[in-house]
Structure formats: C-alpha cells, structure tokens
Design a protein around this motif. Structure first.
Motif, mmCIF file in Angstrom:
data_model
loop_
_atom_site.group_PDB
_atom_site.id
_atom_site.type_symbol
_atom_site.label_atom_id
_atom_site.label_comp_id
_atom_site.label_asym_id
_atom_site.label_seq_id
_atom_site.Cartn_x
_atom_site.Cartn_y
_atom_site.Cartn_z
ATOM 1 N N GLU A 33 -52.388 7.469 -37.055
ATOM 2 C CA GLU A 33 -51.817 6.912 -36.666
ATOM 3 C C GLU A 33 -50.538 6.096 -37.378
ATOM 4 O OE1 GLU A 33 -54.261 4.097 -39.675
ATOM 5 O OE2 GLU A 33 -56.076 4.660 -39.217
ATOM 6 N N MET A 34 -50.198 7.442 -37.303
ATOM 7 C CA MET A 34 -48.451 7.207 -37.360
ATOM 8 C C MET A 34 -47.689 8.338 -36.501
ATOM 9 S SD MET A 34 -48.089 6.557 -41.561
ATOM 10 C CE MET A 34 -48.905 7.336 -42.125
ATOM 11 N N ASN A 35 -48.643 9.065 -36.240
ATOM 12 C CA ASN A 35 -48.386 9.580 -34.824
ATOM 13 C C ASN A 35 -47.689 10.591 -35.281
ATOM 14 O OD1 ASN A 35 -48.320 10.542 -31.733
ATOM 15 N ND2 ASN A 35 -46.183 10.294 -32.087
ATOM 16 N N ILE A 36 -47.966 11.581 -36.511
ATOM 17 C CA ILE A 36 -47.679 12.761 -36.867
ATOM 18 C C ILE A 36 -49.048 13.590 -37.450
ATOM 19 C CG2 ILE A 36 -46.735 13.749 -39.303
ATOM 20 C CD1 ILE A 36 -45.633 11.149 -39.976
ATOM 21 N N ASN A 37 -48.928 14.731 -36.419
ATOM 22 C CA ASN A 37 -49.715 15.812 -35.946
ATOM 23 C C ASN A 37 -49.144 17.097 -35.934
ATOM 24 O OD1 ASN A 37 -49.335 15.615 -33.196
ATOM 25 N ND2 ASN A 37 -50.193 13.921 -33.259
ATOM 26 N N TYR A 38 -50.556 17.798 -35.520
ATOM 27 C CA TYR A 38 -49.871 18.728 -34.864
ATOM 28 C C TYR A 38 -49.029 19.339 -34.184
ATOM 29 C CZ TYR A 38 -53.439 20.896 -38.785
ATOM 30 O OH TYR A 38 -53.889 21.702 -39.724
ATOM 31 N N GLN A 39 -49.491 18.077 -32.915
ATOM 32 C CA GLN A 39 -48.826 18.333 -32.007
ATOM 33 C C GLN A 39 -47.053 17.692 -31.389
ATOM 34 O OE1 GLN A 39 -51.062 16.340 -28.885
ATOM 35 N NE2 GLN A 39 -48.853 16.698 -26.813
ATOM 36 N N THR A 40 -46.888 16.954 -32.135
ATOM 37 C CA THR A 40 -45.962 16.361 -32.729
ATOM 38 C C THR A 40 -44.859 16.948 -33.793
ATOM 39 O OG1 THR A 40 -46.340 14.712 -34.918
ATOM 40 C CG2 THR A 40 -46.648 14.107 -32.217
ATOM 41 N N LEU A 41 -45.669 17.430 -34.955
ATOM 42 C CA LEU A 41 -44.531 18.417 -35.568
ATOM 43 C C LEU A 41 -44.520 20.267 -35.020
ATOM 44 C CD1 LEU A 41 -46.805 18.002 -39.079
ATOM 45 C CD2 LEU A 41 -44.130 16.835 -38.838
ATOM 46 N N TYR A 42 -45.748 20.324 -33.947
ATOM 47 C CA TYR A 42 -44.960 21.672 -33.490
ATOM 48 C C TYR A 42 -45.793 21.302 -31.773
ATOM 49 C CZ TYR A 42 -47.069 22.757 -38.290
ATOM 50 O OH TYR A 42 -46.225 22.881 -39.777
ATOM 51 N N PRO A 43 -43.999 21.155 -31.505
ATOM 52 C CA PRO A 43 -44.490 20.669 -30.390
ATOM 53 C C PRO A 43 -44.384 22.186 -28.904
ATOM 54 C CG PRO A 43 -41.601 20.702 -30.756
ATOM 55 C CD PRO A 43 -43.157 20.900 -31.813
ATOM 56 N N ASP A 44 -45.285 22.728 -29.670
ATOM 57 C CA ASP A 44 -45.379 24.091 -28.295
ATOM 58 C C ASP A 44 -46.981 24.233 -28.489
ATOM 59 O OD1 ASP A 44 -45.824 25.233 -30.762
ATOM 60 O OD2 ASP A 44 -45.086 26.339 -30.890
ATOM 61 N N ILE A 45 -47.147 25.105 -27.110
ATOM 62 C CA ILE A 45 -48.602 25.476 -27.326
ATOM 63 C C ILE A 45 -49.321 25.844 -28.340
ATOM 64 C CG2 ILE A 45 -48.459 28.065 -27.141
ATOM 65 C CD1 ILE A 45 -50.573 25.685 -24.759
ATOM 66 N N ASN A 46 -49.098 26.538 -29.095
ATOM 67 C CA ASN A 46 -49.681 26.199 -30.416
ATOM 68 C C ASN A 46 -50.058 25.086 -31.068
ATOM 69 O OD1 ASN A 46 -49.551 29.106 -30.339
ATOM 70 N ND2 ASN A 46 -47.737 29.491 -31.896
ATOM 71 N N GLY A 47 -49.087 24.132 -31.596
ATOM 72 C CA GLY A 47 -49.441 22.959 -31.812
ATOM 73 C C GLY A 47 -50.832 22.221 -30.898
ATOM 74 N N LEU A 48 -50.172 22.266 -29.919
ATOM 75 C CA LEU A 48 -51.083 21.308 -29.364
ATOM 76 C C LEU A 48 -52.552 21.674 -28.948
ATOM 77 C CD1 LEU A 48 -51.805 19.650 -25.910
ATOM 78 C CD2 LEU A 48 -51.588 21.132 -24.576
#
Length: 84
Positions: free
Chosen positions: A63-78
């Motif tokens: 809900e606070m936009n803290i997730n794998y994708q925002t923490l790890y902005p690469d293909i792995n995070g996605l």
C-alpha cells in the motif's frame, strides 16, 4: 559499527540510496556491535514480525509502494513482485 557508502554502485543501490553498516570487530555479533556503537542513530530497532503477520505486513508495505519491484528495480525485482 560504522556507516559505509560504496564507491561503486549499480541501479539497485541507486534506487535504494544504499548505505551499509559494517561491524568494527568480528569477535562480537553484529547486534552486539550495534548496541555498543556510540555515534549510531538511536532509532535503529530490531523488528521481529510474527509468522502469522507476514502477509499483513507485506500488504501494508505494498500500500505504501514498498515492494520487490521498487526495492530492486531490475528484472529480478519485477519477477519477485509478480510472484507475490
């Protein structure tokens, strides 16, 4: 414990504004090193999330936009974000 800012960084470290804490001695645990640190921020706390609350905590972070994708902005995070 001392703060360390890496000389080189990558996309992930830039997105996270990466800084690291390094223990001064290996004769003590990291937690004991941190407790004996005189110039560390007193706001450092250890948070233990009960296993039955992990899903709720992950949802609140999302809900606070803290997730794998925002923490790890690469293909792995996605990939990690999509697998949640």
């Amino acid at each position: 414990v001392m703060r360390v800012v890496p000389a080189k960084s990558n996309n992930r470290m830039v997105a996270q504004a990466a800084e690291f804490l390094m223990p001064i001695t290996l004769r003590k645990s990291f937690e004991d090193n941190l407790k004996s640190c005189t110039d560390c921020n007193p706001e450092v706390v250890k948070l233990i999330v009960p296993i039955d609350q992990v899903r709720v905590m992950l949802e609140k972070l999302q809900e606070m936009n803290i997730n794998y994708q925002t923490l790890y902005p690469d293909i792995n995070g996605l990939a990690l974000a999509m697998n949640m």
